[in-house]
Scaffold this active site. Sequence first.
Site, PDB file in Angstrom:
ATOM      1  N   HIS A  75      69.869  -9.907  -4.968  1.00 14.43           N
ATOM      2  CA  HIS A  75      68.742 -10.144  -5.568  1.00 14.43           C
ATOM      3  C   HIS A  75      67.653 -10.272  -4.754  1.00 14.43           C
ATOM      4  O   HIS A  75      66.470  -8.558  -5.836  1.00 14.43           O
ATOM      5  CB  HIS A  75      69.243 -10.742  -6.010  1.00 14.43           C
ATOM      6  CG  HIS A  75      67.243 -11.462  -7.387  1.00 14.43           C
ATOM      7  ND1 HIS A  75      67.446 -11.851  -8.635  1.00 14.43           N
ATOM      8  CD2 HIS A  75      66.689 -12.434  -6.256  1.00 14.43           C
ATOM      9  CE1 HIS A  75      66.135 -11.802  -8.584  1.00 14.43           C
ATOM     10  NE2 HIS A  75      65.673 -12.739  -7.592  1.00 14.43           N
ATOM     11  N   SER A 170      63.107   8.347  -0.423  1.00 10.54           N
ATOM     12  CA  SER A 170      62.423   8.795  -1.648  1.00 10.54           C
ATOM     13  C   SER A 170      61.200   8.254  -2.165  1.00 10.54           C
ATOM     14  O   SER A 170      60.269   8.486  -3.290  1.00 10.54           O
ATOM     15  CB  SER A 170      63.355   7.913  -2.725  1.00 10.54           C
ATOM     16  OG  SER A 170      62.768   7.587  -3.794  1.00 10.54           O
ATOM     17  N   SER A 171      60.636   6.855  -1.121  1.00  7.63           N
ATOM     18  CA  SER A 171      59.415   6.803  -1.515  1.00  7.63           C
ATOM     19  C   SER A 171      58.286   7.638  -1.027  1.00  7.63           C
ATOM     20  O   SER A 171      57.146   7.771  -1.669  1.00  7.63           O
ATOM     21  CB  SER A 171      58.913   5.174  -1.033  1.00  7.63           C
ATOM     22  OG  SER A 171      59.951   3.863  -2.048  1.00  7.63           O
ATOM     23  N   HIS A 254      53.251  -6.874   3.426  1.00  5.98           N
ATOM     24  CA  HIS A 254      52.720  -7.191   2.921  1.00  5.98           C
ATOM     25  C   HIS A 254      52.219  -6.022   2.050  1.00  5.98           C
ATOM     26  O   HIS A 254      51.787  -6.484   0.916  1.00  5.98           O
ATOM     27  CB  HIS A 254      51.821  -8.131   3.755  1.00  5.98           C
ATOM     28  CG  HIS A 254      50.080  -8.932   2.732  1.00  5.98           C
ATOM     29  ND1 HIS A 254      50.355  -9.603   2.086  1.00  5.98           N
ATOM     30  CD2 HIS A 254      49.375  -7.524   2.096  1.00  5.98           C
ATOM     31  CE1 HIS A 254      49.453  -9.544   1.378  1.00  5.98           C
ATOM     32  NE2 HIS A 254      49.095  -8.617   1.336  1.00  5.98           N
ATOM     33  N   TYR A 258      51.797  -4.968  -2.679  1.00  7.70           N
ATOM     34  CA  TYR A 258      50.611  -4.564  -3.253  1.00  7.70           C
ATOM     35  C   TYR A 258      51.572  -3.256  -3.386  1.00  7.70           C
ATOM     36  O   TYR A 258      50.704  -2.464  -4.998  1.00  7.70           O
ATOM     37  CB  TYR A 258      49.545  -4.167  -2.747  1.00  7.70           C
ATOM     38  CG  TYR A 258      48.564  -5.658  -2.985  1.00  7.70           C
ATOM     39  CD1 TYR A 258      47.868  -6.419  -2.789  1.00  7.70           C
ATOM     40  CD2 TYR A 258      48.772  -6.326  -0.833  1.00  7.70           C
ATOM     41  CE1 TYR A 258      47.706  -7.328  -3.235  1.00  7.70           C
ATOM     42  CE2 TYR A 258      48.323  -7.537  -1.071  1.00  7.70           C
ATOM     43  CZ  TYR A 258      47.603  -8.141  -1.590  1.00  7.70           C
ATOM     44  OH  TYR A 258      47.276  -9.264  -1.566  1.00  7.70           O
ATOM     45  N   SER A 269      45.081  -2.512 -16.756  1.00  7.69           N
ATOM     46  CA  SER A 269      43.894  -2.072 -17.741  1.00  7.69           C
ATOM     47  C   SER A 269      43.570  -1.312 -19.220  1.00  7.69           C
ATOM     48  O   SER A 269      42.917  -1.221 -19.746  1.00  7.69           O
ATOM     49  CB  SER A 269      42.924  -1.157 -16.867  1.00  7.69           C
ATOM     50  OG  SER A 269      43.050  -2.249 -15.486  1.00  7.69           O
ATOM     51  N   HIS A 303      50.289 -12.642   8.300  1.00  8.72           N
ATOM     52  CA  HIS A 303      50.192 -14.626   7.396  1.00  8.72           C
ATOM     53  C   HIS A 303      52.080 -15.113   6.448  1.00  8.72           C
ATOM     54  O   HIS A 303      51.855 -16.177   6.537  1.00  8.72           O
ATOM     55  CB  HIS A 303      49.755 -14.760   5.525  1.00  8.72           C
ATOM     56  CG  HIS A 303      49.181 -13.287   5.048  1.00  8.72           C
ATOM     57  ND1 HIS A 303      48.612 -13.041   4.181  1.00  8.72           N
ATOM     58  CD2 HIS A 303      50.812 -12.625   4.607  1.00  8.72           C
ATOM     59  CE1 HIS A 303      49.569 -12.061   3.330  1.00  8.72           C
ATOM     60  NE2 HIS A 303      50.231 -12.603   3.658  1.00  8.72           N
ATOM     61  N   THR A 329      40.551  -9.234  -5.704  1.00 11.81           N
ATOM     62  CA  THR A 329      42.087  -9.696  -6.425  1.00 11.81           C
ATOM     63  C   THR A 329      40.885 -10.246  -7.693  1.00 11.81           C
ATOM     64  O   THR A 329      41.042 -10.738  -9.452  1.00 11.81           O
ATOM     65  CB  THR A 329      42.420 -10.528  -6.312  1.00 11.81           C
ATOM     66  OG1 THR A 329      42.733  -9.629  -4.953  1.00 11.81           O
ATOM     67  CG2 THR A 329      43.716 -10.778  -7.152  1.00 11.81           C
ATOM     68  N   LYS A 332      39.102  -8.030 -10.047  1.00 14.67           N
ATOM     69  CA  LYS A 332      39.418  -7.817 -11.252  1.00 14.67           C
ATOM     70  C   LYS A 332      40.008  -8.802 -12.588  1.00 14.67           C
ATOM     71  O   LYS A 332      40.137  -8.284 -13.762  1.00 14.67           O
ATOM     72  CB  LYS A 332      40.842  -7.324 -10.644  1.00 14.67           C
ATOM     73  CG  LYS A 332      41.088  -6.140  -9.567  1.00 14.67           C
ATOM     74  CD  LYS A 332      42.436  -5.051  -9.251  1.00 14.67           C
ATOM     75  CE  LYS A 332      42.092  -3.945  -9.108  1.00 14.67           C
ATOM     76  NZ  LYS A 332      41.308  -3.130 -10.022  1.00 14.67           N
ATOM     77  N   ARG A 451      64.045 -22.795   1.453  1.00 12.78           N
ATOM     78  CA  ARG A 451      64.725 -21.615   0.496  1.00 12.78           C
ATOM     79  C   ARG A 451      66.229 -21.273   0.947  1.00 12.78           C
ATOM     80  O   ARG A 451      66.351 -22.293   1.991  1.00 12.78           O
ATOM     81  CB  ARG A 451      63.562 -20.509   0.756  1.00 12.78           C
ATOM     82  CG  ARG A 451      62.704 -20.488   1.569  1.00 12.78           C
ATOM     83  CD  ARG A 451      61.321 -19.633   1.048  1.00 12.78           C
ATOM     84  NE  ARG A 451      62.110 -17.856   0.708  1.00 12.78           N
ATOM     85  CZ  ARG A 451      61.588 -17.211   1.374  1.00 12.78           C
ATOM     86  NH1 ARG A 451      60.499 -17.316   1.763  1.00 12.78           N
ATOM     87  NH2 ARG A 451      61.851 -16.041   0.655  1.00 12.78           N
TER      88      ARG A 451
END
Lengths: 630, 216
Positions: A75, A170-171, A254, A258, A269, A303, A329, A332, A451
């Site tokens: 998943h 690919s990325s 991390h 983003y 936007s 973190h 952030t 924004k 978890r």
Amino acid sequence: MATNVLALPRAAEPTGIMSWITTVDHKRIGILYLVTAVIFFIIGGIEALIIRTQLATPSSTLVDPATYNQVFTMHGTTMVFLALMPLNSGFGNYFVPLMIGARDMAFPRLNSLGYWLFLFGGLLLYSSFLIGGGAPDAGWFGYAPLSERAYSPTHGIDFWILSLQLLGISSIIGGLNFIVTILNMRAPGMTLNRLPLFVWGTLVTSLLAIFAIPSISVALFLLLFDRTFATSFYLPGGSGDPLLWQHLFWFFGHPEVYIMIMPSFGIISEVLATNSRKPIFGYAAMAFAFAGISFVSFTVWAHHMFAVGMSPLADAIFAGMSFVVGVPTGIKIFNWLGTIWRGSLRVNTAFLFAAGFIGQFTIGGLGGIMLAVVPVDWQITDTYFVVGHFHYTLFAGTVLALFAGTYYWFPKMTGRFLNEKLGQIHFWLTMVGMTMLFLTMHYVGVLGMPRRIYTYGPNMGWDLWNLIETIGAFIVALGVLFFIVNLFKSMRQKATATNDPWDGQTLEWATSSPPPAYNFASMIPVNSPRPLWDAKYGPHSEFASNPKKIDLSGGGNANVHLPNPSIWPLVLTIGLVIIAIGIIFGFNGGALALDISSMGMAVQSLPIAFAGGIVVFFIGLVGWIAQPAG
Amino acid sequence: MSAVGKLEHGAHRAGQALETVVDQAHSQELHAATSTGLDHRKLVMWVFIASETIFFAALMATYLVNRGKVTPEDGPEHLNLAVASFNTFILLFSSLTMVMALQAIENAKKRRMIFLLAATALWGLVFLGGQVYEYAELIANGITFDSNVWSSSFFALTGFHGTHVFVGIIWICMLIIRALRGGITENNHLAVELGGLYWHFVDLVWVVLFTIIYLI
Ligand SMILES: [Cu+2]
């Protein structure tokens, strides 16, 4: 140039399956990305429903622990690498060239290679269910030593490693292509401080991708060496260190968050500005916030590791930097509110999803700030609070934005509107369902539910909350069902969308819906971040009145030279996949999880498959180089 | 400057301005001027190299955290500084021949370029030979890929670098083939420049590797 594989007429739209397999048109590749990623999104969603059904009641036996591990690993991996990233790439492929007034991406064939690597990377990952003796089962984060051979003896993790390597290539290829396209192929007048914000988001995501992914590539190689060649990079017994995995993984992991959300910020936007009939509020601050978040995102990875026992100084630095992320952030969020403020709002489904995004994503951001407080993190790390938090950023963030983008751009891509009524049902089901599902997770996390557990006892006080979450999950799924029905239903409608159905501001609305293969026959001058608006209402006009009609499609300009279609990206990809399978089975001295010989294929032949893959790869490479690009 | 000179100068400037306008009008065409002025391929090469630095940085970090975990006799002491120094010299020298190859084609000296490219590839092979020699020496001393975290990190780091050198050699060979078939001329030699960028990057990485493995 008629020396190409398929001599097709240039400007006429070719049809048929071969035209899709060999396409190098950024719009078609964009659609391939989107359709494939939606299918993976549905598969990942079904896995989510299995998880939620298992957890709906205490002591459930729907799936056994081993299966549960595979399902939640698949998943997470599916949603991150096969759904959200490629959905962003799909929109980027389709709209970035249009928004900057270009005819295509800088490297059309590399673009096609990126898509095939994505598709086959996904297929390779899922083939582990059939030929790997089981799917990967160490979580999407693949923490060593759980992902080592001793603790995960099937080939699942090997498939996971190799498919992530293909997806990583690919990325990176996609990122390189976007960077060059955006820097080099802007229409005259479109300086960097006039880029539409979606293009900014894609540029920043691409930069993050090319700097973050090499770190996980190295991490995966070392894991492969541990599993295959008996090294002990991550094995404490051999004086290796599991924390090395965590550092290399989160240095990627991390920024990856983003990578998944920057294009979404861009979509929000665009949708808000257009549907508020106003320019985006604080354009420059928005652009700087993109740059700021991306830079800071490389300084906060630990973190995710507060609980491993770093020094107090390291904890403090990484906590401090994590708070800093909140600043751009927050800029924004306030700019989006400023954009809506006193706008002449068009409250359609796209706008609703964008508005819902602002509210829900803010909750996700606040949860992140709580987790950045080290003592709080020590209390609630590895609980459902964390699961709730990152779903609030990736679902309430990326997925809501992608829905907004779909309702907004569907008319441009197909010439047809999505049904508004079904869309609004989809929106409300999503809002209600996701709140029940993910907000509740925060609470049950604080109550102490860990978890990754496959079940829990009836006396923990978690029963009610888990049941609510599961009901929420099915409500979200019902919403997605409405969405899928909407897609099919709308495709059968008549094409009624005009070039510019939303009274848009950016260049993609200056051509026909859908655009011709060559995108634009001519270009309007670009003097601001919203050239189409200037052309319609004159420069410096804040609000709309009496638009001038603009049509740049020029009606079938057959003389535009477009790049040749090419089969070689697919050949290259197939070579790489065969190599990957050869590595998985051929270099492993251990017992095979599955008797391959029963499938008519001798085990000894697998190194030969590896060599064969290299041959196919080189045939593809030579064919590629020999074929004229344009 | 005479009046006629000024007039001529003015006309020249106007002509340039017109050219700029025409350029901009064509910038929508494929193969035309780019927004940054850099060729797509050159720009992508630079960005790709930037990406590669992280790949090597991650491997170097792995090596650095693991180098202190073994005693010298478990590995580091069996390194061959002489061979590595020789290799460093060879690779630096190959960068020089690469630069000279580019210079040659810029001056329309194609045969000289092919000769210098061949020399560069040859230096690359000599470097790989040196690496194989050092590997063989280590293995003879019982130090293999899976001996300990130091040896694993060493072989991974230098192995990935060696693979990059190998790719560079193939790249240069392809350049030579292309040049022999007439695909590279004094007006069309970007391919040599790109191959050179990659080759210099790989050399530079080696200089850093040499420093952290053999010197500090
Ligand atoms: Cu993080």
